[in-house]
Design a protein around this motif. Structure first.
Motif, PDB file in Angstrom:
ATOM      1  N   UNK A  22      48.449  45.849  35.259  1.00  0.00           N
ATOM      2  CA  UNK A  22      48.715  44.783  36.227  1.00  0.00           C
ATOM      3  C   UNK A  22      48.558  45.253  37.661  1.00  0.00           C
ATOM      4  N   UNK A  23      48.903  46.511  37.930  1.00  0.00           N
ATOM      5  CA  UNK A  23      48.751  47.036  39.286  1.00  0.00           C
ATOM      6  C   UNK A  23      47.274  47.110  39.680  1.00  0.00           C
ATOM      7  N   UNK A  24      46.395  47.238  38.689  1.00  0.00           N
ATOM      8  CA  UNK A  24      44.953  47.270  38.968  1.00  0.00           C
ATOM      9  C   UNK A  24      44.395  45.850  39.065  1.00  0.00           C
ATOM     10  N   UNK A  25      44.819  44.983  38.158  1.00  0.00           N
ATOM     11  CA  UNK A  25      44.354  43.592  38.194  1.00  0.00           C
ATOM     12  C   UNK A  25      44.778  42.878  39.470  1.00  0.00           C
ATOM     13  N   UNK A  26      45.927  43.267  40.022  1.00  0.00           N
ATOM     14  CA  UNK A  26      46.471  42.608  41.212  1.00  0.00           C
ATOM     15  C   UNK A  26      45.910  43.168  42.514  1.00  0.00           C
ATOM     16  N   UNK A  28      43.951  43.750  45.892  1.00  0.00           N
ATOM     17  CA  UNK A  28      43.396  42.838  46.896  1.00  0.00           C
ATOM     18  C   UNK A  28      41.874  42.938  46.951  1.00  0.00           C
ATOM     19  N   UNK A  29      41.339  44.007  46.424  1.00  0.00           N
ATOM     20  CA  UNK A  29      39.884  44.153  46.272  1.00  0.00           C
ATOM     21  C   UNK A  29      39.547  43.741  44.841  1.00  0.00           C
ATOM     22  N   UNK A  30      38.777  42.665  44.690  1.00  0.00           N
ATOM     23  CA  UNK A  30      38.628  42.037  43.374  1.00  0.00           C
ATOM     24  C   UNK A  30      37.387  42.466  42.601  1.00  0.00           C
ATOM     25  N   UNK A  31      36.400  43.050  43.258  1.00  0.00           N
ATOM     26  CA  UNK A  31      35.150  43.380  42.564  1.00  0.00           C
ATOM     27  C   UNK A  31      35.305  44.708  41.815  1.00  0.00           C
ATOM     28  N   UNK A  98      45.380  49.567  47.399  1.00  0.00           N
ATOM     29  CA  UNK A  98      44.773  50.897  47.341  1.00  0.00           C
ATOM     30  C   UNK A  98      43.245  50.846  47.393  1.00  0.00           C
ATOM     31  N   UNK A  99      42.633  50.072  46.517  1.00  0.00           N
ATOM     32  CA  UNK A  99      41.173  50.074  46.423  1.00  0.00           C
ATOM     33  C   UNK A  99      40.519  49.472  47.657  1.00  0.00           C
ATOM     34  N   UNK A 100      41.115  48.434  48.219  1.00  0.00           N
ATOM     35  CA  UNK A 100      40.544  47.805  49.409  1.00  0.00           C
ATOM     36  C   UNK A 100      40.546  48.769  50.590  1.00  0.00           C
ATOM     37  N   UNK A 101      41.665  49.428  50.815  1.00  0.00           N
ATOM     38  CA  UNK A 101      41.751  50.373  51.939  1.00  0.00           C
ATOM     39  C   UNK A 101      40.798  51.543  51.726  1.00  0.00           C
ATOM     40  N   UNK A 102      40.755  52.046  50.511  1.00  0.00           N
ATOM     41  CA  UNK A 102      39.936  53.227  50.244  1.00  0.00           C
ATOM     42  C   UNK A 102      38.443  52.932  50.361  1.00  0.00           C
ATOM     43  N   UNK A 103      37.989  51.795  49.841  1.00  0.00           N
ATOM     44  CA  UNK A 103      36.558  51.482  49.937  1.00  0.00           C
ATOM     45  C   UNK A 103      36.151  51.193  51.371  1.00  0.00           C
ATOM     46  N   UNK A 104      37.034  50.568  52.144  1.00  0.00           N
ATOM     47  CA  UNK A 104      36.726  50.298  53.546  1.00  0.00           C
ATOM     48  C   UNK A 104      36.642  51.595  54.356  1.00  0.00           C
ATOM     49  N   UNK A 105      37.520  52.535  54.070  1.00  0.00           N
ATOM     50  CA  UNK A 105      37.461  53.835  54.750  1.00  0.00           C
ATOM     51  C   UNK A 105      36.209  54.596  54.327  1.00  0.00           C
ATOM     52  N   UNK A 106      35.854  54.493  53.068  1.00  0.00           N
ATOM     53  CA  UNK A 106      34.655  55.171  52.575  1.00  0.00           C
ATOM     54  C   UNK A 106      33.401  54.643  53.272  1.00  0.00           C
ATOM     55  N   UNK A 107      33.339  53.336  53.477  1.00  0.00           N
ATOM     56  CA  UNK A 107      32.161  52.722  54.095  1.00  0.00           C
ATOM     57  C   UNK A 107      31.917  53.218  55.514  1.00  0.00           C
ATOM     58  N   UNK A 108      32.973  53.637  56.183  1.00  0.00           N
ATOM     59  CA  UNK A 108      32.818  54.125  57.556  1.00  0.00           C
ATOM     60  C   UNK A 108      32.006  55.408  57.611  1.00  0.00           C
ATOM     61  N   UNK A 109      31.999  56.151  56.513  1.00  0.00           N
ATOM     62  CA  UNK A 109      31.252  57.410  56.463  1.00  0.00           C
ATOM     63  C   UNK A 109      30.451  57.495  55.163  1.00  0.00           C
TER      64      UNK A 109
END
Length: 328
Positions: A22-26, A28-31, A98-109
């Motif tokens: 559930x923590x993964x399904x919930x 904020x990053x849905x893809x 977690x996933x939304x923040x991490x992917x957005x930070x990754x995209x910066x570099x």
């Protein structure tokens, strides 16, 4: 939006699996796609996995005969379809952003960075926070040599474990977790870092690491802990192969320290055949000449290590004498 594959090895965790999934399904990053790798569970875990696959088309379940955590992760890597990979152990759970923040930070570099790691907190069986990680990450970007150095020297679990990280999938093109081994992460993380130009560290505690009484990290000493010794030895050889001489010397020092601790505990543990421990000692004896040239080990330590290699009882006597001298 980039697809993130979340790989969850599952084995007899019916008590914790709902909270994990559930923590993964919930998020904020849905893809995302969630790969639940049921590793021959004998409790209700397989049925729970199947339930979530029917409820959400982002969930894929793979049932297999019990082969261990490494095999489950390897199958997850091979079956994943995402551009990025995240590992979550099935008795742990993650923050919803977690996933939304991490992917957005990754995209910066995105051009230069292949791994992003976050911090974690320890929780008990009921999900109550015990304490934060003793080695709190700072927000920074480091190169691969620095990451391997911290893996070797700091003993910070953030650098040792595979979970709590967002990887470009290509990092694992030629890397897999070793089968039938404990401490599997220690065999691969130095290789993973070496495949990267840089690694992003975040100070956010997104990952919730559950401490259980029967977990591997809390288990009593056994001969299976020789796997960690093998992993540390592999680290030494890896650094040597890639001409990382300073790191090789540091890795060798860590290997020696763990070996001595392993040997002493093994000799003091009645449940383990002492003949098995003695046979393992050949790993240290073979390295005596390398030890003597290691600039990270002072002369006193070299003498003590040499004594340990040739006479275990003499080593104990000298060590006790020196320890007594330091206290007085």
């Amino acid at each position: 939006m980039e697809l993130i594959s979340v790989i969850v090895p599952v084995y007899n965790v019916e008590k914790y699996l709902d909270e994990c999934v559930n923590s993964i399904l919930d998020q904020t990053y849905s893809n995302i796609e969630i790969l639940l790798i049921d590793d021959g569970s004998t409790d209700n875990s397989p049925n729970i996995c199947d339930f979530y696959e029917k409820q959400d088309n982002r969930v894929r379940v793979i049932h297999q005969q019990n082969g261990g955590l490494s095999l489950a992760r390897n199958i997850g890597i091979e079956k994943s379809q995402g551009d990025f990979i995240v590992f979550v152990d099935s008795d742990d759970y993650i923050s919803t952003d977690m996933l939304e923040v991490m992917i957005n930070e990754m995209k910066k570099n995105i051009e230069s960075t292949s791994i992003l790691m976050c911090n974690f907190v320890k929780v008990d069986s009921y999900g109550n926070v015990i304490k934060k990680n003793n080695y709190n990450l700072e927000k920074e970007i480091i190169d691969k040599v620095s990451a391997i150095d911290r893996l070797i020297v700091s003993k910070d679990i953030n650098y040792i474990v595979a979970w709590g990280k967002l990887y470009k999938k290509e990092v694992f093109d030629e890397i897999r977790f070793p089968l039938n081994k404990q401490n599997e992460d220690e065999f691969v993380m130095h290789k993973v870092y070496f495949n990267c130009d840089s690694i992003i560290c975040l100070d956010k505690c997104f990952y919730k690491y559950r401490i259980r009484d029967n977990s591997i990290m809390n288990s009593k000493f056994s001969i299976k802990q020789f796997n960690k010794l093998e992993a540390l030895y592999d680290r030494v050889n890896f650094c040597k192969k890639h001409n990382l001489i300073d790191l090789m010397n540091k890795a060798q020092q860590m290997y020696i320290a763990y070996f001595i601790d392993f040997y002493i505990k093994g000799m003091e543990t009645l449940t383990i055949k002492k003949s098995i421990i003695r046979r393992k000692k050949i790993y240290l004896i073979k390295q005596i000449f390398y030890i003597l040239k290691n600039k990270y080990i002072n002369n006193r330590e070299k003498i003590i290590i040499f004594l340990f290699a040739i006479n275990y009882k003499l080593y104990l006597c000298v060590s006790k004498y020196l320890a007594k001298g330091r206290k007085s």
